[in-house]
Design a protein around this motif. Sequence first.
Motif, short mmCIF file in Angstrom:
data_model
loop_
_atom_site.label_atom_id
_atom_site.label_comp_id
_atom_site.label_asym_id
_atom_site.label_seq_id
_atom_site.Cartn_x
_atom_site.Cartn_y
_atom_site.Cartn_z
N TRP A 263 26.63 -65.81 47.36
CA TRP A 263 27.55 -65.46 47.93
C TRP A 263 27.00 -64.21 49.14
O TRP A 263 28.07 -63.68 49.82
N GLU A 264 26.22 -63.46 48.25
CA GLU A 264 25.60 -62.46 49.21
C GLU A 264 25.29 -62.74 50.26
O GLU A 264 25.41 -61.43 51.80
N ARG A 265 24.37 -63.45 50.43
CA ARG A 265 23.66 -64.33 51.49
C ARG A 265 25.26 -64.65 52.58
O ARG A 265 24.75 -63.94 53.51
N ILE A 266 25.69 -65.18 52.12
CA ILE A 266 27.70 -65.76 52.99
C ILE A 266 28.16 -64.11 54.50
O ILE A 266 28.14 -64.33 54.76
N VAL A 267 27.47 -63.54 53.11
CA VAL A 267 28.42 -62.28 53.12
C VAL A 267 27.25 -61.42 54.19
O VAL A 267 27.91 -60.61 55.21
N ARG A 268 26.40 -61.43 54.18
CA ARG A 268 25.09 -61.24 55.24
C ARG A 268 25.11 -62.15 56.55
O ARG A 268 25.10 -61.30 57.49
N LEU A 269 25.82 -63.39 56.57
CA LEU A 269 25.82 -64.17 58.07
C LEU A 269 26.37 -63.80 58.47
O LEU A 269 26.22 -63.32 59.67
N TYR A 270 27.65 -63.60 57.40
CA TYR A 270 29.49 -63.48 58.89
C TYR A 270 29.16 -62.30 58.65
O TYR A 270 30.48 -61.69 59.15
N GLY A 271 28.71 -61.33 57.98
CA GLY A 271 29.47 -59.42 58.25
C GLY A 271 29.14 -59.08 59.40
O GLY A 271 30.12 -58.56 60.12
N PRO A 272 28.64 -59.33 60.26
CA PRO A 272 27.91 -59.31 61.75
C PRO A 272 29.10 -59.97 62.87
O PRO A 272 29.81 -59.29 62.98
N VAL A 273 29.69 -60.96 62.43
CA VAL A 273 30.21 -61.94 63.02
C VAL A 273 32.50 -60.98 62.70
O VAL A 273 32.56 -61.29 63.98
#
Length: 203
Positions: free
Chosen positions: A30-40
């Motif tokens: 989940w933390e990696r998903i947040v890092r991937l899509y946070g900037p988007v």
Amino acid sequence: MNDSSPYCPTEPSTSLSLLEGARKGDRESWERIVRLYGPVLYTWARRSRRQPADAADIVQEVFADAAKGLVGFSSANRNASFRGWLWTITRRRLVDQTRAWGKNPVAMNNESLQQFTDSSALPLDPPTEINDERRGILAAALAGLQRRFNAETIEAFRKTVIEGLDPNDVAESLGMSRWSVYKAKSRVLQRLRIDLEGLIDPP
């Protein structure tokens, strides 16, 4: 670099995607998903004319909603995409934020409030900058592969896939053979296809 070993020998051939891992409660996924899509998400909010602090609030609220609804999301549906699903949540949160301002328009003049309250200005479909977003997500995803692949392999993938450079030029700049560049690209791409399944479609 040793051309015969462009990846870590302990790299597993299969594993859960980040999406499936997050569904099963894996915190790292989940933390990696947040890092991937946070900037988007932040970019979407800013393009909807939110100030930085308001955009950051939107990002937090969207991820909170997504975490609760992730089990119910299915990328197996041809009409569904993780990106589109996140945009639906983002759009709803933008509208909610606007309505909250309408009830307490302390810091906004009437013209600004009317502009933000017009929820019809928000498209039903997500923004169209898919390729730019994909490159950003792939670049961010590489950070999660540092323990799986050596630096030359990561760099060969970044230069050929994300930057779109010619494999011959990449091989020369990194001191690798052309075959090793292709092999490095293939190995990383295979790993990303597993990790990002259901999140994006890697090139």
